[in-house]
Design an enzyme around this catalytic site. Structure first.
Site, PDB file in Angstrom:
ATOM      1  CE  LYS A   1     -26.122  17.776 -32.826  1.00 15.03           C
ATOM      2  NZ  LYS A   1     -24.825  18.397 -33.066  1.00 15.03           N
TER       3      LYS A   1
HETATM    4  N1  PMP Z   1     -23.065  22.114 -37.309  1.00 11.60           N
HETATM    5  C1  PMP Z   1     -22.522  21.246 -36.444  1.00 11.60           C
HETATM    6  C2  PMP Z   1     -21.405  20.365 -36.908  1.00 11.60           C
HETATM    7  C3  PMP Z   1     -22.982  21.170 -35.122  1.00 11.60           C
HETATM    8  O1  PMP Z   1     -22.442  20.304 -34.264  1.00 11.60           O
HETATM    9  C4  PMP Z   1     -24.015  22.041 -34.706  1.00 11.60           C
HETATM   10  C5  PMP Z   1     -24.498  21.995 -33.286  1.00 11.60           C
HETATM   11  N2  PMP Z   1     -25.482  21.036 -33.123  1.00 11.60           N
HETATM   12  C6  PMP Z   1     -24.570  22.924 -35.657  1.00 11.60           C
HETATM   13  C7  PMP Z   1     -24.066  22.944 -36.948  1.00 11.60           C
HETATM   14  C8  PMP Z   1     -25.722  23.823 -35.294  1.00 11.60           C
HETATM   15  O2  PMP Z   1     -26.890  23.050 -35.177  1.00 11.60           O
HETATM   16  P1  PMP Z   1     -28.066  23.459 -34.206  1.00 11.60           P
HETATM   17  O3  PMP Z   1     -28.420  24.843 -34.511  1.00 11.60           O
HETATM   18  O4  PMP Z   1     -29.144  22.487 -34.517  1.00 11.60           O
HETATM   19  O5  PMP Z   1     -27.553  23.293 -32.811  1.00 11.60           O
END
Ligand code: PMP
Length: 297
Positions: A163
């Site tokens: 991320k």
């Molecule tokens: N994909 C991307 C590219 C994201 O930025 C997010 C948000 N964090 C998600 C999926 C969903 O992840 P999460 O459920 O951990 O927030």
């Protein structure tokens, strides 16, 4: 307060920040223009929500933060306990019961060259503020998606599970959606398989069974995605992780996206093809279970 600060605090509403161990109002938290997070997007982040003052799945988010850091050889000098304390202090200082937390770690201040080994200590920031992604109407009417021409690039060296602070693929996809008058964009990988949306994972329902693509098709290992899978298992809902193409979404009974900021939102259409059901029975049941779970903490 200058105009910029006014605009900023109006956007964030109430909130609190923690910068390298120091708690302060969000408007006062500043980083250097030589920070490589700004110069090169060299850094990582997490986004999560708090409900009733309790951060949801904080330890899992801290684990994912450390996995991203490990993949980028990014050392930062705080333990999980210290970060968790920083998060709690920001939440308490925000004056909010429900809200959003952003944790970010940059390579820190360096020189104008790209070399990370010239950077000093990492910059660590925690923010707690209000966050509402979509209006109530969208929760009812569903999101209109388009398939973006921007692709999720798998096997490029930067795993989509990291991320990172560089969200340009997502931003390009979102820009395409904006230009098309849609709410969000679906990103495919270079093989043409469904990866995810600009900042959320995607699920479909067919004949009562739930499907989502494997993260190796180019998606973040979403923590809300994991929560949905846990809930589906506890509800004895059939679930399969399976590669899919846009065709699978066009012909699905239901489709929804998941993310910490978005939570669970129905999809109304993809590329003008209307889904059979918006807020259909499976999404409705999952949403109910999701609300119960986040309120229990
Ligand atoms: N994909 C991307 C590219 C994201 O930025 C997010 C948000 N964090 C998600 C999926 C969903 O992840 P999460 O459920 O951990 O927030």
């Amino acid at each position: 307060m200058n105009r910029l600060a006014q605009t900023h605090s109006a956007r964030t509403g109430r909130g609190k920040s923690w910068l390298n161990g120091e708690l302060m109002p969000i408007e006062e938290a500043k980083v250097s223009v030589l920070d490589h997070g700004l110069l090169y997007g060299d850094g990582i982040f997490e986004g999560l929500r708090f409900y009733g003052g309790r951060p949801f799945k904080l330890s899992r988010h801290l684990q994912r933060l450390r996995q991203s850091a490990q993949a980028l050889c990014l050392d930062f000098g705080y333990s999980d306990d210290e970060l968790a304390q920083g998060v709690q202090d920001c939440v308490a200082g925000s004056g909010l019961s429900d809200g959003y937390i952003r944790i970010l770690v940059t390579r820190g201040e360096g020189n104008l060259g790209i070399n990370p080994s010239h950077c000093g200590r990492a910059t660590v920031v925690i923010l707690a503020a209000e966050m509402e992604l979509v209006c109530e109407d969208k929760k009812r009417l569903g999101l209109r998606l388009i398939t973006a021409s921007t692709k999720r690039v798998t096997g490029s060296g930067l795993d989509c599970r990291v991320k990172s602070l560089n969200y340009l693929h997502s931003i390009l996809a979102k820009t395409e959606a904006n230009h098309a008058g849609a709410d969000d964009a679906l990103l495919l990988n270079v093989q043409g398989l469904v990866a995810e949306c600009s900042a959320a994972n995607i699920f479909i329902v067919k004949q009562g069974q739930l499907f989502t693509p494997p993260v190796t098709d180019g998606a973040l290992e979403g923590i809300t995605r994991e929560t949905v899978i846990e809930l589906a298992e506890s509800m004895s809902l059939g679930f399969l992780e399976q590669s899919m193409s846009p065709w699978d979404i066009y012909t699905a009974d239901e489709c929804f996206i998941s993310g910490s900021a978005a939570r669970l939102l129905p999809v109304a259409s993809l590329d003008g093809r209307k889904l059979r059901q918006i807020n259909g029975p499976v999404l409705t049941a999952l949403q109910k279970a999701f609300i119960q779970k986040v309120s229990r903490g």
